[in-house]
Design an enzyme around this catalytic site. Structure first.
Site, short mmCIF file in Angstrom:
data_model
loop_
_atom_site.label_atom_id
_atom_site.label_comp_id
_atom_site.label_asym_id
_atom_site.label_seq_id
_atom_site.Cartn_x
_atom_site.Cartn_y
_atom_site.Cartn_z
N TYR A 1 -35.61 -30.62 -43.20
CA TYR A 1 -34.25 -30.40 -42.66
C TYR A 1 -33.22 -31.36 -43.24
O TYR A 1 -32.02 -31.17 -43.08
CB TYR A 1 -34.24 -30.47 -41.12
CG TYR A 1 -34.65 -31.80 -40.54
CD1 TYR A 1 -33.82 -32.91 -40.60
CD2 TYR A 1 -35.89 -31.95 -39.92
CE1 TYR A 1 -34.19 -34.12 -40.07
CE2 TYR A 1 -36.28 -33.16 -39.40
CZ TYR A 1 -35.43 -34.24 -39.47
OH TYR A 1 -35.82 -35.45 -38.96
N GLU A 2 -33.68 -32.43 -43.93
CA GLU A 2 -32.74 -33.35 -44.57
C GLU A 2 -32.21 -32.77 -45.88
O GLU A 2 -31.32 -33.34 -46.50
CB GLU A 2 -33.41 -34.69 -44.83
CG GLU A 2 -33.80 -35.43 -43.55
CD GLU A 2 -34.73 -36.60 -43.83
OE1 GLU A 2 -34.34 -37.50 -44.57
OE2 GLU A 2 -35.87 -36.57 -43.32
N HIS B 1 -32.20 -37.35 -30.31
CA HIS B 1 -33.04 -38.18 -31.18
C HIS B 1 -33.31 -39.55 -30.54
O HIS B 1 -34.37 -40.14 -30.75
CB HIS B 1 -32.38 -38.32 -32.56
CG HIS B 1 -33.25 -38.99 -33.59
ND1 HIS B 1 -34.52 -38.53 -33.92
CD2 HIS B 1 -33.05 -40.08 -34.36
CE1 HIS B 1 -35.04 -39.32 -34.84
NE2 HIS B 1 -34.18 -40.27 -35.13
N ASN C 1 -41.38 -35.94 -25.68
CA ASN C 1 -40.63 -35.15 -24.68
C ASN C 1 -41.36 -33.85 -24.41
O ASN C 1 -42.24 -33.45 -25.18
CB ASN C 1 -39.22 -34.83 -25.23
CG ASN C 1 -39.28 -34.11 -26.57
OD1 ASN C 1 -39.41 -34.76 -27.61
ND2 ASN C 1 -39.23 -32.79 -26.56
N SER D 1 -41.63 -40.53 -36.94
CA SER D 1 -40.42 -41.00 -36.25
C SER D 1 -40.75 -41.98 -35.13
O SER D 1 -41.56 -41.68 -34.25
CB SER D 1 -39.67 -39.81 -35.63
OG SER D 1 -39.15 -39.01 -36.64
N ALA E 1 -43.78 -37.53 -34.40
CA ALA E 1 -43.26 -37.38 -33.04
C ALA E 1 -43.18 -35.89 -32.76
O ALA E 1 -42.81 -35.11 -33.64
CB ALA E 1 -41.88 -38.01 -32.93
N HIS F 1 -36.61 -44.13 -39.80
CA HIS F 1 -37.51 -43.96 -40.95
C HIS F 1 -37.09 -44.94 -42.05
O HIS F 1 -35.96 -44.91 -42.51
CB HIS F 1 -37.45 -42.53 -41.49
CG HIS F 1 -38.22 -41.56 -40.66
ND1 HIS F 1 -39.54 -41.28 -40.86
CD2 HIS F 1 -37.85 -40.83 -39.59
CE1 HIS F 1 -39.95 -40.41 -39.96
NE2 HIS F 1 -38.94 -40.12 -39.18
N HIS G 1 -37.97 -35.27 -44.40
CA HIS G 1 -38.19 -33.97 -43.74
C HIS G 1 -37.46 -32.86 -44.48
O HIS G 1 -36.42 -33.10 -45.11
CB HIS G 1 -37.67 -34.02 -42.30
CG HIS G 1 -38.26 -35.09 -41.46
ND1 HIS G 1 -37.82 -36.39 -41.50
CD2 HIS G 1 -39.28 -35.07 -40.57
CE1 HIS G 1 -38.54 -37.12 -40.67
NE2 HIS G 1 -39.43 -36.36 -40.09
N MET H 1 -41.23 -31.29 -36.46
CA MET H 1 -40.50 -30.90 -37.68
C MET H 1 -41.11 -31.49 -38.95
O MET H 1 -40.41 -31.61 -39.97
CB MET H 1 -39.03 -31.32 -37.56
CG MET H 1 -38.34 -30.81 -36.29
SD MET H 1 -36.65 -31.41 -36.18
CE MET H 1 -36.28 -31.11 -34.44
N SER H 2 -42.39 -31.85 -38.92
CA SER H 2 -42.97 -32.51 -40.10
C SER H 2 -44.44 -32.16 -40.23
O SER H 2 -44.91 -31.17 -39.66
CB SER H 2 -42.81 -34.03 -39.97
OG SER H 2 -43.62 -34.52 -38.92
N1 HPA Z 1 -39.13 -30.36 -31.03
C1 HPA Z 1 -39.26 -30.53 -32.34
N2 HPA Z 1 -39.50 -31.72 -32.89
C2 HPA Z 1 -39.64 -32.78 -32.08
C3 HPA Z 1 -39.52 -32.65 -30.68
C4 HPA Z 1 -39.24 -31.37 -30.14
O1 HPA Z 1 -39.13 -31.17 -28.92
N3 HPA Z 1 -39.70 -33.89 -30.17
C5 HPA Z 1 -39.92 -34.73 -31.21
N4 HPA Z 1 -39.89 -34.06 -32.37
#
Ligand code: HPA
Length: 274
Positions: free
Chosen positions: A83-84, A246, A233, A28, A111, A59, A81, A209-210
């Site tokens: 979750y998609e 996002h 973050n 990402s 990310a 993406h 991903h 998440m990947s």
């Molecule tokens: N959590 C999960 N996935 C992420 C995060 C997060 O804080 N930041 C970027 N991808």
């Protein structure tokens, strides 16, 4: 013919004469790393049978071939991903396809959120290991013995020699490279503060998440794996009054893409890939 053989055939036809020993997966906000590819030729995921089309902003869904630091590479610009709603078998199809095309090493980027106070947004973290917190696994189902064994070892999933090469690349490119353990959370929601506290106790340094499904498929297929997170973050609840979205991931991603590109360009110069 298997799905990965059909996909590999389509790529051979779309990108004739193109091959590589190394492939990169851009996570990402990291798609711009592909701008550094020289002599590029590309094919859209839409034109590769079975390849999942990414449905998230940031993406692209393009397979690029070209050179980085003079070395031939395949670059997956964009990934799908869990979750998609894509089945995990589809998510790992690109990895199996790249293995069928003859790559030896897979370098994954993503990310992620930081769980360590000293690992601030904007920094990079090399994965030394992971925790599969998803309850899911792309290897569930009948084993394709042509790909790899039913049971396989994960003690050094993140290749020791590639990790050393990443450290050398970080040194040479003057990029600060943290090291740590990545925890795969399914998403799509960001975590709760209680989950983040729990993951810290479990020993995770970053959450995302990947990546883990691709690592599992790659290790099953005997590929060498390296992975780097771009920290966008702090985990939920670690910073007072911070709300995660996002947008955050994408804007931080632009900054991170610059240092990720410098790191990878140095890493690819390393003779380990010869
Ligand atoms: N959590 C999960 N996935 C992420 C995060 C997060 O804080 N930041 C970027 N991808």
């Amino acid at each position: 013919m298997t799905a990965y053989e059909a996909a590999a055939d389509a790529i051979r036809k779309a990108l004739p004469g193109r091959s590589a020993r190394v492939a990169l997966v851009l996570g990402s906000g990291l798609g711009s790393v592909a701008d550094a590819v020289e002599n590029p030729a590309s094919v859209s995921f839409a034109d590769i049978p079975g390849f999942p089309k990414p449905r998230v902003e940031g993406h692209h869904g393009t397979l690029i071939h070209g050179t980085l630091s003079g070395r031939e590479v395949f670059v997956l610009q964009g990934r799908a991903h869990a979750y998609e709603g894509h089945p995990l078998a589809d998510i790992v199809l690109p990895v199996r396809t790249l293995a069928a095309l003859g790559i030896a090493s897979l370098v994954l980027t993503n990310a992620a959120g930081s769980l360590q106070d000293e690992m601030v947004p904007g920094s990079l973290m090399m994965l030394t290991d992971h925790i599969n917190w998803s309850g899911a696994n792309p290897l569930i189902g009948p084993n394709d013995a042509a790909l790899g064994p039913r049971f396989f070892d994960m003690t050094q999933a993140y290749d020791v020699a590639l990790r050393a090469a990443l450290r050398r690349g970080a040194e040479a490119s003057d990029v600060a490279l943290h090291e740590g353990i990545y925890l795969w959370a399914l998403g799509p929601n960001f975590e709760t503060p209680a989950e983040i506290r729990a993951f810290r106790i479990l020993g995770a340094d970053a959450v995302g998440m990947s990546t883990v499904p691709e690592v599992l498929a790659a290790r099953h297929a005997g590929l060498r794996v390296a992975a780097v997170s771009g920290i966008t973050n702090f985990g939920a609840g670690m910073v007072a009054n911070e709300i995660l979205d996002h947008e955050h991931t994408l804007t931080q991603g632009a900054t991170i893409a610059e240092s990720m590109t410098r790191l990878l360009l140095e890493f690819l110069k390393d003779s380990i890939h010869d």
